[in-house]
Scaffold this motif. Structure first.
Motif, PDB file in Angstrom:
ATOM      1  N   PHE A 279     149.236 -52.601  13.173  1.00 33.41           N
ATOM      2  CA  PHE A 279     148.284 -52.943  14.238  1.00 33.41           C
ATOM      3  C   PHE A 279     147.022 -53.492  13.588  1.00 33.41           C
ATOM      4  CE2 PHE A 279     144.959 -51.259  17.302  1.00 33.41           C
ATOM      5  CZ  PHE A 279     145.191 -52.218  18.274  1.00 33.41           C
TER       6      PHE A 279
ATOM      7  N   ASN B 266     138.935 -51.640  20.635  1.00 37.91           N
ATOM      8  CA  ASN B 266     139.136 -51.858  22.064  1.00 37.91           C
ATOM      9  C   ASN B 266     140.453 -51.235  22.510  1.00 37.91           C
ATOM     10  OD1 ASN B 266     136.668 -53.370  22.766  1.00 37.91           O
ATOM     11  ND2 ASN B 266     137.441 -54.783  21.225  1.00 37.91           N
ATOM     12  N   ASP B 267     141.162 -51.879  23.368  1.00 36.98           N
ATOM     13  CA  ASP B 267     142.352 -51.283  23.954  1.00 36.98           C
ATOM     14  C   ASP B 267     143.495 -51.229  22.942  1.00 36.98           C
ATOM     15  OD1 ASP B 267     144.251 -50.337  25.670  1.00 36.98           O
ATOM     16  OD2 ASP B 267     144.455 -52.196  26.815  1.00 36.98           O
TER      17      ASP B 267
ATOM     18  N   GLY C   5     146.426 -50.575  23.862  1.00 37.86           N
ATOM     19  CA  GLY C   5     147.558 -51.092  24.631  1.00 37.86           C
ATOM     20  C   GLY C   5     148.742 -50.147  24.697  1.00 37.86           C
TER      21      GLY C   5
ATOM     22  N   LEU D 228     143.860 -56.954  13.610  1.00 43.49           N
ATOM     23  CA  LEU D 228     143.250 -58.110  14.250  1.00 43.49           C
ATOM     24  C   LEU D 228     143.419 -59.372  13.421  1.00 43.49           C
ATOM     25  CD1 LEU D 228     141.626 -58.761  16.818  1.00 43.49           C
ATOM     26  CD2 LEU D 228     139.526 -58.244  15.555  1.00 43.49           C
TER      27      LEU D 228
ATOM     28  N   GLY E 150     145.829 -56.792  17.515  1.00 44.59           N
ATOM     29  CA  GLY E 150     144.918 -56.082  18.397  1.00 44.59           C
ATOM     30  C   GLY E 150     143.711 -55.542  17.662  1.00 44.59           C
ATOM     31  N   ASP E 151     142.722 -55.124  18.433  1.00 43.11           N
ATOM     32  CA  ASP E 151     141.437 -54.660  17.913  1.00 43.11           C
ATOM     33  C   ASP E 151     141.331 -53.151  18.087  1.00 43.11           C
ATOM     34  OD1 ASP E 151     138.806 -54.169  17.280  1.00 43.11           O
ATOM     35  OD2 ASP E 151     137.959 -55.602  18.706  1.00 43.11           O
TER      36      ASP E 151
END
Length: 213
Positions: A73, A101-102, A104, A75, A97-98
């Motif tokens: 996972f 933040n979410d 997910g 960014l 993804g970040d």
């Protein structure tokens, strides 16, 4: 909120990994595997590695722990692509993804969440937020492990020398004291063990915890 004047160029890092990293990664991998093994990870666990683009831990962790799934996972799209180009194992899943933040679909997914070289690249508030996201990804009772540079004498000497010679590549790296990381973990889990890995020169603090059930 503190803003760093410069950010680490992760695209450049993945294109030009220093030779010393190949040595320190082997040491770190051995330390982490021994530490996780002592605290009885789940059988065939789901593993999530935040900040794991082009993971140097994947092969050793899959060999030792036989995960059913392993999520990287991150960014950084370049690092994830480098990994996927070299690894066709069906257990590996790259997720862009970040961590701030979410998280997910990864929320509540993992039996083991671990990150190396991630939480120190934020200001204090966002470091705390990043740690909380690790626990969001974890199942109740799962293991969560974080590593972070810690400002012991040897770290300060080596980093100072690299900065003087303009070979330091992590301008937003913020060495963390154990108290700060403990405080970030406390609302979410029980700390099981902590140690300082001095063998790699740029000393790393390591904390492993179990998410509250």
């Amino acid at each position: 909120m503190v803003e760093f004047s410069e950010k680490t160029d992760w695209d450049d890092y993945y294109d030009h990994v220093p030779w010393t990293a190949h040595v320190t990664r082997r040491i770190t991998t051995s330390v982490l595997i021994d530490l996780i093994h002592r605290h009885q990870p789940a059988r065939q666990p789901v593993i999530v590695e935040p900040g794991g683009a082009n993971s140097c831990f994947y092969q050793s962790f899959t060999s030792k722990f036989s995960p059913s799934k392993y999520y990287l996972f991150d960014l950084n799209a370049k690092g994830l692509k480098k990994f996927s180009d070299q690894n066709q194992d069906g257990r590996a899943h790259c997720v862009l993804g970040d961590i701030l933040n979410d998280v997910g679909a990864l929320k509540g997914e993992a039996d083991l969440v671990f990150s190396v070289g991630l939480i120190e690249h934020f200001d204090k508030a966002d470091t705390r937020r990043a740690v909380a996201r690790h626990f969001e990804i974890a199942k109740p009772g799962a293991l969560v492990l974080v590593t972070f540079p810690t400002p012991v004498f040897v770290y300060r000497v080596i980093r100072g020398a690299l900065e003087v010679t303009k070979t330091w590549k992590f301008p937003d790296e913020r060495p963390l004291r154990f108290d700060e990381v403990r405080d970030a973990i406390a609302p979410h889990g029980e700390i099981l063990e902590e140690l300082t890995n001095r063998a790699i020169g740029l000393a790393q603090g390591i904390i492993i915890a179990r998410k509250h059930r």
